[in-house]
Design an enzyme around this catalytic site. Structure first.
Site, PDB file in Angstrom:
ATOM      1  CE  LYS A 175       1.003  10.650   9.686  1.00  0.00           C
ATOM      2  NZ  LYS A 175       0.623   9.801   8.608  1.00  0.00           N
ATOM      3  CD  GLU A 249      16.971   7.370   7.869  1.00  0.00           C
ATOM      4  OE1 GLU A 249      17.539   7.325   6.731  1.00  0.00           O
ATOM      5  OE2 GLU A 249      17.587   7.439   8.920  1.00  0.00           O
ATOM      6  CB  CYS A 283      14.281   5.373   0.286  1.00  0.00           C
ATOM      7  SG  CYS A 283      14.851   4.104   1.593  1.00  0.00           S
ATOM      8  CD  GLU A 383      12.722   9.364  -3.948  1.00  0.00           C
ATOM      9  OE1 GLU A 383      12.018  10.144  -3.510  1.00  0.00           O
ATOM     10  OE2 GLU A 383      13.353   8.301  -3.119  1.00  0.00           O
TER      11      GLU A 383
HETATM   12  P1  NAD Z   1       5.322  11.399   2.199  1.00  0.00           P
HETATM   13  O1  NAD Z   1       6.523  12.442   2.474  1.00  0.00           O
HETATM   14  O2  NAD Z   1       4.423  12.139   1.295  1.00  0.00           O
HETATM   15  O3  NAD Z   1       4.675  11.063   3.439  1.00  0.00           O
HETATM   16  C1  NAD Z   1       5.300  10.157   4.272  1.00  0.00           C
HETATM   17  C2  NAD Z   1       4.824  10.389   5.838  1.00  0.00           C
HETATM   18  O4  NAD Z   1       4.706  11.661   6.276  1.00  0.00           O
HETATM   19  C3  NAD Z   1       3.274   9.921   5.710  1.00  0.00           C
HETATM   20  O5  NAD Z   1       2.905   9.427   6.993  1.00  0.00           O
HETATM   21  C4  NAD Z   1       2.372  11.292   5.778  1.00  0.00           C
HETATM   22  O6  NAD Z   1       1.256  11.376   6.063  1.00  0.00           O
HETATM   23  C5  NAD Z   1       3.471  12.102   6.393  1.00  0.00           C
HETATM   24  N1  NAD Z   1       3.513  13.479   6.218  1.00  0.00           N
HETATM   25  C6  NAD Z   1       3.435  14.023   4.945  1.00  0.00           C
HETATM   26  N2  NAD Z   1       3.798  15.368   5.047  1.00  0.00           N
HETATM   27  C7  NAD Z   1       3.745  15.789   6.506  1.00  0.00           C
HETATM   28  C8  NAD Z   1       4.152  16.916   7.094  1.00  0.00           C
HETATM   29  N3  NAD Z   1       4.273  18.070   6.453  1.00  0.00           N
HETATM   30  N4  NAD Z   1       4.412  17.003   8.494  1.00  0.00           N
HETATM   31  C9  NAD Z   1       4.236  15.666   9.037  1.00  0.00           C
HETATM   32  N5  NAD Z   1       4.010  14.338   8.433  1.00  0.00           N
HETATM   33  C10 NAD Z   1       3.674  14.459   7.331  1.00  0.00           C
HETATM   34  O7  NAD Z   1       6.304  10.094   1.566  1.00  0.00           O
HETATM   35  P2  NAD Z   1       5.523   9.042   1.027  1.00  0.00           P
HETATM   36  O8  NAD Z   1       5.095   9.091  -0.265  1.00  0.00           O
HETATM   37  O9  NAD Z   1       4.750   8.122   1.951  1.00  0.00           O
HETATM   38  O10 NAD Z   1       6.881   8.006   0.883  1.00  0.00           O
HETATM   39  C11 NAD Z   1       7.707   8.046  -0.053  1.00  0.00           C
HETATM   40  C12 NAD Z   1       8.785   8.822   0.366  1.00  0.00           C
HETATM   41  O11 NAD Z   1       9.606   8.318   1.369  1.00  0.00           O
HETATM   42  C13 NAD Z   1      10.096   8.736  -0.816  1.00  0.00           C
HETATM   43  O12 NAD Z   1      10.548   9.925  -1.023  1.00  0.00           O
HETATM   44  C14 NAD Z   1      11.078   7.752  -0.386  1.00  0.00           C
HETATM   45  O13 NAD Z   1      12.329   7.987  -0.819  1.00  0.00           O
HETATM   46  C15 NAD Z   1      10.930   7.903   1.009  1.00  0.00           C
HETATM   47  N6  NAD Z   1      11.481   7.198   1.911  1.00  0.00           N
HETATM   48  C16 NAD Z   1      12.904   7.140   2.554  1.00  0.00           C
HETATM   49  C17 NAD Z   1      13.251   6.190   3.443  1.00  0.00           C
HETATM   50  C18 NAD Z   1      14.638   6.279   4.111  1.00  0.00           C
HETATM   51  O14 NAD Z   1      15.151   5.557   4.786  1.00  0.00           O
HETATM   52  N7  NAD Z   1      15.453   7.365   3.520  1.00  0.00           N
HETATM   53  C19 NAD Z   1      12.652   4.986   3.261  1.00  0.00           C
HETATM   54  C20 NAD Z   1      11.496   5.003   2.755  1.00  0.00           C
HETATM   55  C21 NAD Z   1      10.762   5.956   1.921  1.00  0.00           C
END
Ligand code: NAD
Length: 485
Positions: A175, A249, A283, A383
């Site tokens: 997803k 992550e 990230c 962040e």
């Molecule tokens: P987000 O947490 O809003 O969403 C990420 C994913 O999780 C999406 O697919 C979303 O639909 C899903 N999601 C959201 N809430 C959920 C829940 N309660 N249960 C299950 N799934 C859920 O993050 P974003 O805005 O899409 O991405 C940005 C964030 O991702 C930043 O904080 C960034 O640092 C992090 N990131 C980390 C890495 C890493 O490898 N450490 C890499 C890329 C991005």
């Protein structure tokens, strides 16, 4: 391009039963792009059941070499569609087209190649214990994996999870972010083209609620999540039910230490570029520059000059410019981080709040440098996820380590010095999952991930694959042939 948002479940493209939809706007024009249906409980149940059935129908018994042949086919399918991926990623999240071609797509291919290399070296799945030929230790797939990815490196994050789960022998439900559904769909089309048996790979388009349904499903045995620390916490709570395997992550506030003996011009150029890469939406962005007192003023001047050279423009145009952020929510969040930092006493030497000159629409943010930042300011710890560099001075190694370890995150750290002993001491004392010295990038297949609030476990290479496997200890099987590639 036809905008259907079908799911790929059990080897077929099916219309979603989703009731809710999400409106997506173009990051450059702010005009409506599409309405995306978000998968609901029935969609999730069908996808997980298909994955569960596929395990029992033979996928569990596949050899490493069979799985590798699918992975190699996947790499070929993505290569065939390199340009298409680059255009879709650029359209969906606003990164400039040349950046998407050179980095967004190629990074995903590199990770997939890293899995190939890892399995060729360490692919053995059935090893004897040194002095007891009657005892074997075997890596086995955990079962059905739920893979949830963000929008910022949309193909890269998918490749890291799907490639690893595939090589581990799991079946899976992917997803991706609801903000980049077309990248996910094109990836699913590549998976379909590999000829995998039905149900091994399933794909849903959905949002947070879909993710919650997926992580709560009792037939899911492993959860791999990349996204915000906030969402990661609720995923961890879901994974605790039944003690499912969990990889997280999450976010970062990665420090970049510049010691007086570094090559200052190179360190500043690389440091600013790293922070502003992908418009700061990475990230592991080097978003906190820690500078030794003796070179602080020089670094501040150079960093401001460099930030002022950045050009902002539409993502579809060729060239090395910076594009907009993905959406209004990100734009507002980054603006408020800049404003708050200034209110809290940071000095803005480049960029600042508000829209860039001449750009009255689109989620463009001025590449910003904030200096004289102190550890108590939010911008030193949180962040931002935009093109915002915070600069803070330090006195000596102890002070640098204290400031580097100050935030709740521990994803990456960067060290610039010509003294290898200093680099080694700092690398040992900084609490982060990944350290890069003097601009040297991570090797292909090196583990990716962080400590503290940056997550749990590692992705990439053999470590990424093992995250989807369970160790089984078997005594009394010495006649079984070891299965190698
Ligand atoms: P987000 O947490 O809003 O969403 C990420 C994913 O999780 C999406 O697919 C979303 O639909 C899903 N999601 C959201 N809430 C959920 C829940 N309660 N249960 C299950 N799934 C859920 O993050 P974003 O805005 O899409 O991405 C940005 C964030 O991702 C930043 O904080 C960034 O640092 C992090 N990131 C980390 C890495 C890493 O490898 N450490 C890499 C890329 C991005």
């Amino acid at each position: 391009m036809k905008r259907n948002f079908h799911h790929y479940v059990d080897g077929c493209w099916v219309a979603p039963e989703a009731a809710k939809t999400l409106e997506l706007l173009d990051p450059t024009t702010e005009l409506l792009r599409c309405h995306v249906p978000l998968a609901g409980a029935k969609d999730v149940a069908k996808a997980v059941e298909a994955a569960h059935l596929a395990l029992a129908q033979g996928w569990l018994e596949t050899s490493v070499s069979e799985r590798l042949s699918y992975l190699l086919r996947l790499i070929g399918k993505i290569k065939d569609r390199r340009d298409q991926f680059a255009h879709i990623i650029s359209e969906e999240m606003g990164a400039p087209i040349d950046f998407c071609k050179a980095h967004q797509v190629e990074a995903s291919l590199a990770h997939l190649q890293g899995f190939v290399a890892a399995m060729k070296v360490q692919g053995e799945i059935d090893t004897p214990i040194a002095d007891d030929p009657m005892h074997r230790v075997r890596y086995e797939p955990i079962g059905v994996a739920a893979l949830i990815t963000p929008w910022n490196w949309p193909l890269n994050q998918i490749a890291l999870k799907v490639g690893a789960a595939l090589m581990a022998g799991c079946t899976m439900v992917l997803k991706p972010s609801e903000l980049t559904p077309l990248t996910g769909r094109l990836f699913a089309q590549c998976m379909e083209a590999t000829g995998l048996p039905p149900g091994v790979f399933n794909f849903l388009i959905g949002g947070a609620e879909t993710g919650e349904l997926l992580t709560a499903h009792e037939q899911v045995s492993a959860i791999s999540f990349t996204g915000s620390t906030r969402a990661g916490q609720s995923v961890a709570a879901a994974a605790s039910v039944g003690f499912r395997r969990l990889t997280l992550e999450l976010g970062g506030k990665s420090p970049n230490l510049l010691f007086t003996d570094c090559d200052i011009a190179t360190a500043v150029r690389q440091g600013v570029a790293h922070c502003f890469r992908n418009a700061g939406q990475s990230c592991n962005a080097a978003s906190l520059m820690l500078v030794e007192d003796g070179i602080y003023d020089e670094v501040v001047t150079l960093a401001a000059e460099m930030a002022d050279t950045y050009r902002l423009d539409a993502p579809h145009k060729p060239g090395p410019h910076m594009g907009p952020l993905i959406n209004q929510a990100q734009f507002v969040r980054v603006q408020s981080s800049i404003e708050k930092a200034i209110e809290q006493g940071a000095r803005c030497v480049a960029g600042g709040p508000g829209r860039p000159d001449g750009l009255n629409e689109g989620y463009f943010v001025r590449p910003t440098v904030l200096v004289d930042v102190t550890p108590d300011m939010d911008v030193a710890r949180e962040e931002v996820f935009g093109p915002v560099l915070a600069i803070m001075p330090f006195q000596d190694l102890d002070d640098a380590v204290l400031k580097a370890n100050h935030s709740a995150y521990g994803l990456a750290a960067y060290i610039q010095t010509s003294d290898v002993h200093m680099a080694n001491k700092a690398a040992r004392r900084i609490n982060a999952g990944m350290i890069q010295v003097n601009g040297n990038s991570r090797a292909l297949g090196a583990p990716f991930g962080g400590t503290k609030s940056s997550g749990l476990g590692r992705e990439a290479g053999i470590w990424g694959i093992r995250a989807f496997q369970e160790l089984k200890s078997i005594s009394g099987l010495h006649s079984v042939e070891t299965r190698k590639l």
